[in-house]
Design a protein around this motif. Structure first.
Motif, PDB file in Angstrom:
ATOM      1  N   PRO A  63      -2.068  -1.257  -6.754  1.00 33.00           N
ATOM      2  CA  PRO A  63      -1.323  -2.183  -7.614  1.00 33.00           C
ATOM      3  C   PRO A  63      -1.020  -3.529  -6.942  1.00 33.00           C
ATOM      4  O   PRO A  63      -0.983  -4.553  -7.600  1.00 33.00           O
ATOM      5  CB  PRO A  63      -0.032  -1.429  -7.933  1.00 33.00           C
ATOM      6  N   GLN A  64      -0.833  -3.531  -5.626  1.00 31.19           N
ATOM      7  CA  GLN A  64      -0.520  -4.776  -4.937  1.00 31.19           C
ATOM      8  C   GLN A  64      -1.761  -5.485  -4.404  1.00 31.19           C
ATOM      9  O   GLN A  64      -1.766  -6.702  -4.257  1.00 31.19           O
ATOM     10  CB  GLN A  64       0.408  -4.535  -3.727  1.00 31.19           C
ATOM     11  N   LEU A  65      -2.822  -4.743  -4.082  1.00 35.07           N
ATOM     12  CA  LEU A  65      -3.927  -5.329  -3.327  1.00 35.07           C
ATOM     13  C   LEU A  65      -5.274  -5.382  -4.041  1.00 35.07           C
ATOM     14  O   LEU A  65      -6.138  -6.149  -3.641  1.00 35.07           O
ATOM     15  CB  LEU A  65      -4.103  -4.557  -2.010  1.00 35.07           C
ATOM     16  N   ALA A  66      -5.465  -4.569  -5.064  1.00 39.12           N
ATOM     17  CA  ALA A  66      -6.770  -4.527  -5.723  1.00 39.12           C
ATOM     18  C   ALA A  66      -6.946  -5.719  -6.659  1.00 39.12           C
ATOM     19  O   ALA A  66      -5.979  -6.255  -7.190  1.00 39.12           O
ATOM     20  CB  ALA A  66      -6.925  -3.223  -6.505  1.00 39.12           C
TER      21      ALA A  66
ATOM     22  N   ASP B 130      -5.816   1.758   6.962  1.00 38.28           N
ATOM     23  CA  ASP B 130      -7.258   1.639   6.732  1.00 38.28           C
ATOM     24  C   ASP B 130      -7.556   1.202   5.302  1.00 38.28           C
ATOM     25  O   ASP B 130      -8.381   0.315   5.063  1.00 38.28           O
ATOM     26  CB  ASP B 130      -7.967   2.971   7.010  1.00 38.28           C
ATOM     27  N   VAL B 131      -6.901   1.840   4.349  1.00 38.57           N
ATOM     28  CA  VAL B 131      -7.128   1.510   2.934  1.00 38.57           C
ATOM     29  C   VAL B 131      -6.630   0.094   2.641  1.00 38.57           C
ATOM     30  O   VAL B 131      -7.306  -0.688   1.955  1.00 38.57           O
ATOM     31  CB  VAL B 131      -6.467   2.551   2.004  1.00 38.57           C
ATOM     32  N   LYS B 132      -5.486  -0.254   3.201  1.00 42.73           N
ATOM     33  CA  LYS B 132      -4.950  -1.607   3.013  1.00 42.73           C
ATOM     34  C   LYS B 132      -5.911  -2.649   3.571  1.00 42.73           C
ATOM     35  O   LYS B 132      -6.187  -3.670   2.930  1.00 42.73           O
ATOM     36  CB  LYS B 132      -3.589  -1.732   3.697  1.00 42.73           C
TER      37      LYS B 132
ATOM     38  N   LEU C 295      -8.955  -2.929   1.197  1.00 37.98           N
ATOM     39  CA  LEU C 295      -8.642  -3.630  -0.053  1.00 37.98           C
ATOM     40  C   LEU C 295      -8.400  -5.123   0.188  1.00 37.98           C
ATOM     41  O   LEU C 295      -8.826  -5.959  -0.606  1.00 37.98           O
ATOM     42  CB  LEU C 295      -7.424  -2.997  -0.724  1.00 37.98           C
ATOM     43  N   THR C 296      -7.742  -5.454   1.280  1.00 39.56           N
ATOM     44  CA  THR C 296      -7.492  -6.858   1.606  1.00 39.56           C
ATOM     45  C   THR C 296      -8.798  -7.585   1.879  1.00 39.56           C
ATOM     46  O   THR C 296      -9.024  -8.698   1.403  1.00 39.56           O
ATOM     47  CB  THR C 296      -6.558  -6.966   2.833  1.00 39.56           C
ATOM     48  N   ARG C 297      -9.666  -6.956   2.638  1.00 38.42           N
ATOM     49  CA  ARG C 297     -10.961  -7.564   2.963  1.00 38.42           C
ATOM     50  C   ARG C 297     -11.793  -7.771   1.692  1.00 38.42           C
ATOM     51  O   ARG C 297     -12.438  -8.802   1.527  1.00 38.42           O
ATOM     52  CB  ARG C 297     -11.688  -6.661   3.958  1.00 38.42           C
ATOM     53  N   LEU C 298     -11.759  -6.810   0.790  1.00 44.00           N
ATOM     54  CA  LEU C 298     -12.537  -6.932  -0.443  1.00 44.00           C
ATOM     55  C   LEU C 298     -11.945  -7.960  -1.399  1.00 44.00           C
ATOM     56  O   LEU C 298     -12.664  -8.550  -2.195  1.00 44.00           O
ATOM     57  CB  LEU C 298     -12.622  -5.570  -1.136  1.00 44.00           C
ATOM     58  N   ALA C 299     -10.638  -8.193  -1.328  1.00 43.23           N
ATOM     59  CA  ALA C 299      -9.987  -9.145  -2.232  1.00 43.23           C
ATOM     60  C   ALA C 299     -10.128 -10.586  -1.748  1.00 43.23           C
ATOM     61  O   ALA C 299      -9.918 -11.513  -2.523  1.00 43.23           O
ATOM     62  CB  ALA C 299      -8.508  -8.795  -2.377  1.00 43.23           C
ATOM     63  N   THR C 300     -10.480 -10.765  -0.487  1.00 49.71           N
ATOM     64  CA  THR C 300     -10.620 -12.109   0.068  1.00 49.71           C
ATOM     65  C   THR C 300     -11.945 -12.699  -0.384  1.00 49.71           C
ATOM     66  O   THR C 300     -12.994 -12.129  -0.117  1.00 49.71           O
ATOM     67  CB  THR C 300     -10.578 -12.055   1.615  1.00 49.71           C
ATOM     68  N   PRO C 301     -11.902 -13.847  -1.084  1.00 48.21           N
ATOM     69  CA  PRO C 301     -13.156 -14.443  -1.542  1.00 48.21           C
ATOM     70  C   PRO C 301     -14.018 -14.864  -0.358  1.00 48.21           C
ATOM     71  O   PRO C 301     -13.519 -15.409   0.626  1.00 48.21           O
ATOM     72  CB  PRO C 301     -12.722 -15.665  -2.355  1.00 48.21           C
TER      73      PRO C 301
END
Length: 75
Positions: free
Chosen positions: A17-20, A45-47, A50-56
């Motif tokens: 909910p916060q990172l995806a 690890d999951v955070k 998700l952070t890496r994938l959300a970064t353009p």
């Protein structure tokens, strides 16, 4: 295998909910040790994922291509 799957699913429920990114689908793949990893480390690890994938990402540089000659002609 089932324990690792349940743990990843719960970690994703807690952090998505916060990172995806809305409208995106995610696939989590459990690796060796996922079932036994400390909960705080698994959340980290999951955070991180998700952070890496959300970064353009910037677009990769376009390499200029060499001019081509018509088939059958030598240059």
């Amino acid at each position: 295998r089932n324990r690792a799957k349940r743990r990843l699913r719960e970690a994703a429920r807690a952090l998505a909910p916060q990172l995806a990114v809305a409208g995106s689908d995610y696939v989590f793949i459990a690796r060796m040790g996922t079932a036994d990893r400390a909960w705080d480390r698994l959340l980290d690890d999951v955070k991180s994922a998700l952070t890496r994938l959300a970064t353009p990402r910037s677009a990769p540089p376009v390499a200029p291509h060499a001019p081509t000659s018509p088939a059958g002609q030598d240059c």
